[in-house]
Every structure is written in structure tokens, then in C-alpha cells.
Write an enzyme that holds these catalytic residues in place. Sequence first.
Site, mmCIF file in Angstrom:
data_model
loop_
_atom_site.group_PDB
_atom_site.id
_atom_site.type_symbol
_atom_site.label_atom_id
_atom_site.label_comp_id
_atom_site.label_asym_id
_atom_site.label_seq_id
_atom_site.Cartn_x
_atom_site.Cartn_y
_atom_site.Cartn_z
ATOM 1 N N THR A 93 4.625 -0.304 -0.337
ATOM 2 C CA THR A 93 4.156 1.034 0.017
ATOM 3 C C THR A 93 4.908 1.457 1.271
ATOM 4 O O THR A 93 4.634 0.957 2.365
ATOM 5 C CB THR A 93 2.644 1.025 0.281
ATOM 6 O OG1 THR A 93 1.966 0.554 -0.889
ATOM 7 C CG2 THR A 93 2.144 2.430 0.605
ATOM 8 N N LYS A 169 1.665 6.820 -4.611
ATOM 9 C CA LYS A 169 0.945 5.668 -4.059
ATOM 10 C C LYS A 169 0.274 6.022 -2.735
ATOM 11 O O LYS A 169 -0.896 5.686 -2.492
ATOM 12 C CB LYS A 169 1.921 4.502 -3.871
ATOM 13 C CG LYS A 169 1.409 3.351 -3.025
ATOM 14 C CD LYS A 169 0.224 2.644 -3.630
ATOM 15 C CE LYS A 169 -0.136 1.421 -2.785
ATOM 16 N NZ LYS A 169 -1.352 0.756 -3.263
ATOM 17 N N LYS A 238 -1.796 2.178 8.489
ATOM 18 C CA LYS A 238 -0.386 2.464 8.205
ATOM 19 C C LYS A 238 -0.243 3.487 7.091
ATOM 20 O O LYS A 238 0.531 4.450 7.191
ATOM 21 C CB LYS A 238 0.327 1.163 7.850
ATOM 22 C CG LYS A 238 1.812 1.286 7.577
ATOM 23 C CD LYS A 238 2.205 1.266 6.113
ATOM 24 C CE LYS A 238 1.786 0.052 5.345
ATOM 25 N NZ LYS A 238 2.297 0.066 3.938
#
Length: 294
Positions: A93, A169, A238
Site C-alpha cells: 500500500t 486500496k 500511514k
Amino acid sequence: MKVGFIGLGAMGSAMASNLLAAGHALTVWNRSTAATEPLASLGAKVARTADRAAQGEVLCSMLANDQAVREVILDSGLLDAMDRGTVHVNHATISVALAKELADEHAKRELEYVAAPVFGRPDIAAAGKLNILAAGKPAAIEKVRPLLEAMGSKVWPLGDAPERANVAKIAGNFMLASAIESMAEATALTRAYGVSAADFLEVMTNTLFAAPAYQGYGRLIAEQRFKPAGFPLPLGFKDVGLAQAAAESARVPLPFAGVLRDSLLEALAAGDEELDWSALALVAARRAHLDERG
């Protein structure tokens, strides 16, 4: 198929083990060599350096973040060590900006690049039931489809531009974080009136929100089961940051992302780094001083 796999955290190790189980010849590399030992016992070869793991037909990587991907894939010279036509499947990711840069760097070297981030926690990865997003040239996706199908229950093609898989995503994780935050705040409210999180979430996840995300994370919240972390809070922080960066670049307002960022940051400030991101429920409870009420 002759495959290399780089990045053997909880997710990567589970995914790589399924490639071995499917009969592929696997060479693995990880910064910490201890993580390679279980796979070596299953028949994987262990490369001493990352570039030696990239000598097959396909290289899969599952690294933690932009920095790790940049260091291992771009700055190390690994791409220059790969044969033309090799397909790199990146499961990480990462930011949309880095996704575009990676696509350009692979194209310069006549390497194929497929972005294939996944939805699922380590137990889902171990069971080979991940949902895998895939974007890149159709021929490249088809070449690696047997690998993707060995690791997941469904492959979701999203077009030729690799960054499309990454933004999907990121957006999906933003939705998950939003669901967790809503359950965290709602259970703090019900607890203040004597309705336990378990009782409230049993109702909601079997009626209005009878969906896997709510049921799975609702169970963790109800049971206060935040360790071991299937998805640690720092990774959630994150990913919300990645959503904000992608939104800023495309001039798409994401007002709730700021709420999520602050909640996750509050959890990290309280020392909850090792907890699952469902521990946002602890943040909501602390804000309401529920434990002090008795």
C-alpha cells in the site's frame, strides 16, 4: 513459475507460503533473515541480497511503506539487475505519487509492472482468501494471474494505470478506518448509558451493519482484543495520510480524513503503537472518561 518474493512480514510470509503450496519455485529475501527460515523449511530458496531474488519470471514484493519500497526497489539498483520482460508485482500500500514513479522506472527498463495491493488481514492471507486489486497492462496481469489466484479468492482488475489499484486500496482503507471510528464513538455513547459495547455491536452487526468489516472489527472492539495487531495503528495512520495526499493532489476534499488522522495520532501519542487500529475504541472511551465514571 519461477518467482521471487521480497518482504516477509506477517502478510508477505503468508502470501509466499501459498505460492509454495501451489507448486511455484520460490526464492525469498527479507531484511531480517529470521523471517526467511519458515519458508526455507517449506522448500523456498533464500537469496542473500534482494537482487538475487529478482532473477525469476516474476518478482512479488510486500514492503511496509513508501520508504521501504524506495530503498529496496528503486535506490538499491534492483531494477537494473532484472531481465527485460520480468514482471514485478507490487502488493504494498503506497502513495499514488510513488506508484506513478515506479511505473515510469519499470517502463524505462522494459520491465512489466503490476500494482496488486490486497484487502485482508494475516489470517485471511494465510487462508489464501485475499481480495487482490490489480492494475497494469492486461498481458502482464494475465501472466501473473495464477500467482494472484494462489494467494487470493478473487482478483479485481482496475485498468492499465497501476496507480488505479493503489488509490482504490487507499480509499478502501479510508472506508475501513471510518467504520472503525464510527463504531468507536457509538460504543462510547452507549457505554455512557449502561449498554455494553458487546450488546450494542451484536445488535448493529446483525441488523443495519451486517457486513464483514463491521462484524470483524466490531468483534475486536466488543472483546477489547487489540493484540496481537492484525493491522497496527501506525499503518492505519500511514494510510490515512496517503488518502489525504492523494486527495490534495486531485483536489478532492476528504473532511473526515482529518478526524481519522487526529484520532489515530491521539492513539499513537498515548503509546498504542503495538495495538490494532480497532483500538480507536480506546481513544473514544478515554475522551469520554468512561473508566473514571465507574
